[in-house]
Design a protein around this motif. Structure first.
Motif, PDB file in Angstrom:
ATOM      1  N   TYR A 140      -3.132 -11.115 -35.186  1.00  0.00           N
ATOM      2  CA  TYR A 140      -1.894 -10.847 -34.317  1.00  0.00           C
ATOM      3  C   TYR A 140      -1.946 -10.405 -33.038  1.00  0.00           C
ATOM      4  CZ  TYR A 140      -0.482 -11.099 -39.474  1.00  0.00           C
ATOM      5  OH  TYR A 140      -0.381 -11.385 -40.760  1.00  0.00           O
ATOM      6  N   ALA A 141      -3.125  -9.338 -32.732  1.00  0.00           N
ATOM      7  CA  ALA A 141      -3.167  -8.780 -31.745  1.00  0.00           C
ATOM      8  C   ALA A 141      -4.141  -9.607 -30.760  1.00  0.00           C
ATOM      9  CB  ALA A 141      -3.678  -7.393 -31.571  1.00  0.00           C
ATOM     10  N   GLY A 142      -4.788 -10.116 -31.222  1.00  0.00           N
ATOM     11  CA  GLY A 142      -5.915 -11.065 -30.651  1.00  0.00           C
ATOM     12  C   GLY A 142      -7.394 -10.650 -30.649  1.00  0.00           C
ATOM     13  N   LYS A 143      -8.104 -11.169 -29.586  1.00  0.00           N
ATOM     14  CA  LYS A 143      -9.396 -10.465 -29.617  1.00  0.00           C
ATOM     15  C   LYS A 143      -9.700  -9.412 -28.690  1.00  0.00           C
ATOM     16  CE  LYS A 143     -12.346 -13.395 -27.446  1.00  0.00           C
ATOM     17  NZ  LYS A 143     -12.983 -14.792 -27.103  1.00  0.00           N
ATOM     18  N   LEU A 144     -10.637  -8.457 -29.407  1.00  0.00           N
ATOM     19  CA  LEU A 144     -10.608  -7.353 -28.383  1.00  0.00           C
ATOM     20  C   LEU A 144     -12.268  -7.166 -28.077  1.00  0.00           C
ATOM     21  CD1 LEU A 144      -9.339  -4.581 -27.712  1.00  0.00           C
ATOM     22  CD2 LEU A 144     -10.037  -3.523 -29.708  1.00  0.00           C
ATOM     23  N   SER A 145     -12.507  -7.386 -27.008  1.00  0.00           N
ATOM     24  CA  SER A 145     -13.917  -7.164 -26.415  1.00  0.00           C
ATOM     25  C   SER A 145     -14.311  -6.129 -26.021  1.00  0.00           C
ATOM     26  CB  SER A 145     -14.122  -8.113 -25.222  1.00  0.00           C
ATOM     27  OG  SER A 145     -13.679  -9.712 -25.761  1.00  0.00           O
ATOM     28  N   SER A 152     -15.998   3.163 -15.187  1.00  0.00           N
ATOM     29  CA  SER A 152     -17.112   2.968 -14.465  1.00  0.00           C
ATOM     30  C   SER A 152     -18.479   3.042 -14.903  1.00  0.00           C
ATOM     31  CB  SER A 152     -17.152   4.095 -13.307  1.00  0.00           C
ATOM     32  OG  SER A 152     -17.149   5.370 -13.713  1.00  0.00           O
ATOM     33  N   ALA A 153     -19.438   3.066 -14.312  1.00  0.00           N
ATOM     34  CA  ALA A 153     -20.935   2.669 -14.885  1.00  0.00           C
ATOM     35  C   ALA A 153     -21.191   3.836 -15.900  1.00  0.00           C
ATOM     36  CB  ALA A 153     -21.734   3.010 -13.740  1.00  0.00           C
ATOM     37  N   GLY A 154     -21.788   3.170 -16.908  1.00  0.00           N
ATOM     38  CA  GLY A 154     -22.128   4.175 -18.350  1.00  0.00           C
ATOM     39  C   GLY A 154     -20.949   4.180 -19.380  1.00  0.00           C
ATOM     40  N   GLU A 155     -19.654   3.774 -18.939  1.00  0.00           N
ATOM     41  CA  GLU A 155     -18.699   3.966 -20.121  1.00  0.00           C
ATOM     42  C   GLU A 155     -18.677   2.897 -20.988  1.00  0.00           C
ATOM     43  OE1 GLU A 155     -14.869   5.940 -19.183  1.00  0.00           O
ATOM     44  OE2 GLU A 155     -15.647   5.693 -16.812  1.00  0.00           O
ATOM     45  N   ILE A 156     -18.276   2.916 -22.165  1.00  0.00           N
ATOM     46  CA  ILE A 156     -17.868   1.932 -23.088  1.00  0.00           C
ATOM     47  C   ILE A 156     -16.491   1.806 -23.271  1.00  0.00           C
ATOM     48  CG2 ILE A 156     -18.157   1.294 -25.779  1.00  0.00           C
ATOM     49  CD1 ILE A 156     -20.941   2.808 -25.653  1.00  0.00           C
ATOM     50  N   VAL A 157     -15.935   0.864 -22.880  1.00  0.00           N
ATOM     51  CA  VAL A 157     -14.521   0.463 -22.984  1.00  0.00           C
ATOM     52  C   VAL A 157     -14.477  -0.915 -23.637  1.00  0.00           C
ATOM     53  CG1 VAL A 157     -13.780   1.933 -21.113  1.00  0.00           C
ATOM     54  CG2 VAL A 157     -14.536  -0.471 -20.634  1.00  0.00           C
ATOM     55  N   ALA A 158     -12.915  -1.252 -23.807  1.00  0.00           N
ATOM     56  CA  ALA A 158     -12.565  -2.632 -24.407  1.00  0.00           C
ATOM     57  C   ALA A 158     -11.424  -3.042 -23.589  1.00  0.00           C
ATOM     58  CB  ALA A 158     -12.305  -2.387 -25.885  1.00  0.00           C
ATOM     59  N   VAL A 159     -11.398  -4.612 -23.590  1.00  0.00           N
ATOM     60  CA  VAL A 159     -10.323  -5.234 -22.901  1.00  0.00           C
ATOM     61  C   VAL A 159      -9.797  -6.293 -24.312  1.00  0.00           C
ATOM     62  CG1 VAL A 159      -9.612  -7.109 -21.376  1.00  0.00           C
ATOM     63  CG2 VAL A 159     -10.905  -4.961 -20.596  1.00  0.00           C
ATOM     64  N   ALA A 160      -8.487  -6.494 -24.181  1.00  0.00           N
ATOM     65  CA  ALA A 160      -7.941  -7.353 -25.187  1.00  0.00           C
ATOM     66  C   ALA A 160      -7.766  -8.702 -24.485  1.00  0.00           C
ATOM     67  CB  ALA A 160      -6.536  -7.055 -25.658  1.00  0.00           C
ATOM     68  N   LYS A 161      -7.898 -10.010 -25.269  1.00  0.00           N
ATOM     69  CA  LYS A 161      -7.341 -11.085 -25.277  1.00  0.00           C
ATOM     70  C   LYS A 161      -8.132 -11.855 -24.050  1.00  0.00           C
ATOM     71  CE  LYS A 161      -2.819 -10.157 -26.882  1.00  0.00           C
ATOM     72  NZ  LYS A 161      -1.534 -10.182 -26.833  1.00  0.00           N
ATOM     73  N   PHE A 162      -9.404 -11.568 -23.961  1.00  0.00           N
ATOM     74  CA  PHE A 162     -10.009 -12.488 -23.059  1.00  0.00           C
ATOM     75  C   PHE A 162      -9.887 -13.935 -23.551  1.00  0.00           C
ATOM     76  CE2 PHE A 162     -13.193  -8.883 -21.344  1.00  0.00           C
ATOM     77  CZ  PHE A 162     -12.588  -9.081 -20.367  1.00  0.00           C
ATOM     78  N   LYS A 163     -10.048 -14.641 -22.651  1.00  0.00           N
ATOM     79  CA  LYS A 163      -9.575 -16.213 -23.025  1.00  0.00           C
ATOM     80  C   LYS A 163     -11.263 -17.034 -23.449  1.00  0.00           C
ATOM     81  CE  LYS A 163      -5.372 -17.446 -21.037  1.00  0.00           C
ATOM     82  NZ  LYS A 163      -4.601 -18.231 -20.052  1.00  0.00           N
ATOM     83  N   GLU A 164     -12.258 -16.592 -22.677  1.00  0.00           N
ATOM     84  CA  GLU A 164     -13.526 -17.405 -22.789  1.00  0.00           C
ATOM     85  C   GLU A 164     -14.713 -16.451 -23.288  1.00  0.00           C
ATOM     86  OE1 GLU A 164     -13.802 -20.606 -22.387  1.00  0.00           O
ATOM     87  OE2 GLU A 164     -11.731 -20.854 -21.483  1.00  0.00           O
ATOM     88  N   THR A 165     -14.481 -15.108 -23.284  1.00  0.00           N
ATOM     89  CA  THR A 165     -15.556 -14.248 -23.320  1.00  0.00           C
ATOM     90  C   THR A 165     -15.871 -13.959 -24.781  1.00  0.00           C
ATOM     91  OG1 THR A 165     -14.947 -13.146 -21.213  1.00  0.00           O
ATOM     92  CG2 THR A 165     -16.531 -11.745 -22.917  1.00  0.00           C
TER      93      THR A 165
END
Length: 694
Positions: free
Chosen positions: A315-320, A364-377
């Protein structure tokens, strides 16, 4: 955020050692959560997947974060069971430190050793936490001894436990030489003088700690050997250097469940484990120039990051999920996916908090984060500044060790099966899915029986696709042991133009693995040139159907050396049929045999199980190649027919009480013993008969 105030720390251990409970109490004591989640009642902030709650194990690495003494710590609770070890392996590549949890009751176990090896291979500094000190039969001295003996690294205590089992009530801090006495399960403690009965032991342990710190620095060891006392700051400098160089493994003691001696873990993470900049730089490849390029780990460098984990939601899609190696990321940026030469849009940057996410303005550098709904990644891809492209090396997924046939329950399930599993494989690259062209079965492979079962459960729960797990059919092959010649003649007259094809072929065996070879031996034009390829087509088609049990024939040389034709009635189709008939006759006369796939296995087991395992493998027609020591475990190397080990993981678990593990890969094909071949042929003919009836 100042990169020196960032820590990315994984908790690693053998399954059941108490990783998730430690992660929960670290969050609670750092005030990141207002109640301590528990694995047993399903309230964990980390093990939130329904299958994790049901099985009470960590299946997939989950992330949360806390702030302790102005240091932002991203905590990764990793799987400890071998079925899900690949996830731990990939996450360690982006972590900067780890806490190795050792069960005070069980000591160093198979996966404890494996996790330590993975951390060393990834160059991730480690501190050890001896857990479950309050449990019956807790033996911290034995656990520390095994760390030194089995992990082959000096274990250096930074604390001494005060009591054990139900009497465990605190620790002695060997830096401050004070006793931390805890009040019940509240997590509150008071600093007191060291109990008199432990003073001598504490003094001796402190001396060992100081000596280990001194040995980490040439200037300090010189001063120490001259008999000059090291200052507290010098001891801390030497300690930090020793941990980061992995010269020794510092050991803490505690009870996560009772919240005893957890504050020292929070302190040691900040003090001893490095920030992301300690690696200095990361190496990749410039995709335009095709040359190696290094990028400093700093916020003022061009943006670069690598996706190391993907979560898929229908439902929410892909979380990278990715780690930023350099630069700063903001929501309005459009980074380049340099692995696929595609531009992505960011939208919102998310910080992970267990199953929830929290939006942040930048990272910024060193952090671990996420982004939703990348199309190709997808997992392993590099994201970077389009003006400063770089590609980081993609991790290679581990090979699956066990395969099952999956049978969709309905046509609708079959239609959705491929696309649903493709999304799951994005999350978990160690899953493999294919359709076997020989057996026509859908095959799902993974790192163990539990791994595949969990995947099937998720397939139903998340994607609404129901399948039955079945033992896969073995992809047997057929080959020839002798030589033979035969004629294939196809003659048919039905009024008007007829059909006529006539050929003689000679079959002979090829060396194993050489494949099929077709030789045109026609002289004198007994078969016109345009029909010779048709004979080959007929032979190849017949080879795919087998001659004794319906399995493909391999490693054969076929020579067409004679034949005849009709000026009017001959055709490609007629000679194709003639080639097929000739092959079948000749093959049946050339001593056809069945071949079975042979797997190469490595079975890691406790020493006391070696005899039982070798006996069991011999009973499966296996050939033991050797037995090697691996710490207090033994590795049995063997070759065994695949048909005998399709469900080996459950049998191994039974023999070793869950302490054994194995890896398996296809090796080669061998001839099946005659008695077993008869059974296979009989079953195959019966199955083919049933299919014909259907």
């Amino acid at each position: 955020m100042d990169i020196q105030q960032i820590r990315n720390v994984g908790i690693i251990a053998h399954g059941g050692a108490g990783k998730t409970t430690l992660a929960e109490v670290l969050l609670f004591d750092a005030k990141a959560t207002d109640r301590m989640g528990k694995v047993d009642d399903g309230s964990s902030n980390f093990d939130y997947d329904p299958e994790e709650i049901r099985r009470k194990i960590t299946i997939s690495t989950s992330f949360h974060h806390y702030v302790w003494d102005k240091v932002e710590v991203t905590l990764a609770d990793t799987p400890g069971y071998i079925n899900f070890e690949a996830d731990t392996r990939s996450c360690l590549k982006v972590l900067d430190g780890a806490i190795l949890v050792v069960n005070a009751v069980s000591g160093v176990e198979v996966q404890t050793e494996k996790m330590w090896s993975l951390a060393r291979a990834a160059d991730v500094p480690v501190i050890a936490f001896v857990s479950k000190m309050d449990r019956e039969r807790a033996d911290p001295a034995k656990a520390v001894e095994e760390i030194t003996d089995i992990l082959k690294v000096p274990a250096v205590a930074v604390q001494l436990p005060i009591g054990k089992e139900s009497d465990f009530r605190g620790v002695i801090d060997l830096f401050r030489m004070k006793a931390m006495m805890y009040k019940g399960d509240t997590g509150e403690f008071t600093l007191q003088e060291i109990p008199a009965d432990l003073a001598a032991e504490a003094s001796s342990a402190r001396e060992k700690l100081v000596e280990s710190c001194a040995e980490s620095d040439d200037a300090l060891i010189e001063k120490y050997l001259e008999g000059t006392a090291l200052t507290d700051e010098e001891i801390r400098v030497g300690f930090r250097a020793g941990v980061r160089a992995m010269r020794f493994l510092p050991v803490l003691y505690g009870s996560a469940l009772r919240n005893i001696a957890i504050h020292p873990v929070l302190d040691l993470v900040n003090f001893a484990l490095p920030d992301p900049s300690y690696r200095g730089e990361v190496e990749g490849t410039n995709p335009k120039k095709k040359v190696a390029e290094k990028r400093p780990i700093a916020a003022n460098a061009p943006f670069s990051a690598q996706v190391f984990k993907t979560l898929a939601d229908p439902y929410a899609g892909k979380l990278s999920i990715f780690k930023i190696f350099s630069g700063t990321l903001t929501p309005d940026m459009s980074p380049l996916n340099s692995s696929k030469d595609a531009v992505e849009r960011i939208g919102q940057i998310l910080r992970l908090e267990g199953k929830k996410q929290k939006g942040v303005g930048s990272a910024s550098a060193g952090e671990i984060v996420a982004v939703a709904k990348f199309k190709e990644t997808s997992t392993g891809d590099t994201l970077c500044d389009p003006k400063a492209p770089i590609v980081f090396e993609r991790p290679v997924p581990l090979e699956a060790v066990i395969s099952f046939a999956v049978r969709p329950k309905t046509r609708n399930d079959e239609d959705k099966l491929g696309s649903s599993l493709a999304r799951m494989i994005e999350e978990d690259p160690t899953l493999r899915f294919r359709k076997d062209p020989q057996t026509n079965e859908f095959i799902l492979a993974g790192m163990g029986e539990t791994h595949v079962e969990v995947a099937v459960e998720k397939l139903k729960r998340v994607y609404g696709v129901e399948v039955e797990l079945r033992t896969q059919k073995i992809a047997y092959l057929e080959t020839l042991k002798g030589k033979a010649e035969a004629q294939g003649k196809h003659k048919k007259q039905t009024g008007g133009r007829g059909q006529y094809g006539d050929c003689w072929i000679r079959l002979e065996p090829q060396p194993r693995g050489k494949g099929f070879e077709y030789v045109d031996g026609i002289v004198g034009g007994s078969i016109p040139r345009q029909y010779i390829p048709a004979v080959e087509k007929g032979i190849v088609e017949r080879m795919s159907k087998g001659v004794i049990a319906g399995y493909p024939v391999v490693d054969v040389k076929a020579t067409v050396f004679d034949g005849s034709f009709h000026n009017v009635d001959s055709s490609e189709m007629a000679f194709k049929i003639a080639g097929s008939l000739a092959f079948k006759k000749a093959a049946l006369a050339a001593r056809p045999v069945l071949l079975e796939p042979i797997a190469e296995m490595e079975v890691v087991i406790p020493e006391e199980n070696v005899g039982d395992i070798i006996g069991d493998l011999n009973g499966r027609r296996g050939r033991v190649q050797g037995v090697d020591a691996l710490g207090k475990s033994q590795v049995v190397r063997c070759q065994v027919p695949l048909a005998e080990v399709l469900r080996y993981s459950s049998d191994l678990r039974s023999i070793t009480s869950g302490r054994g593990q194995f890896t398996m890969k296809m090796s080669h094909y061998e001839e099946i013993p005659a008695a077993i071949a008869e059974k296979v042929i009989s079953e195959s003919k019966k199955e083919m008969g049933e299919e014909e009836e259907e």
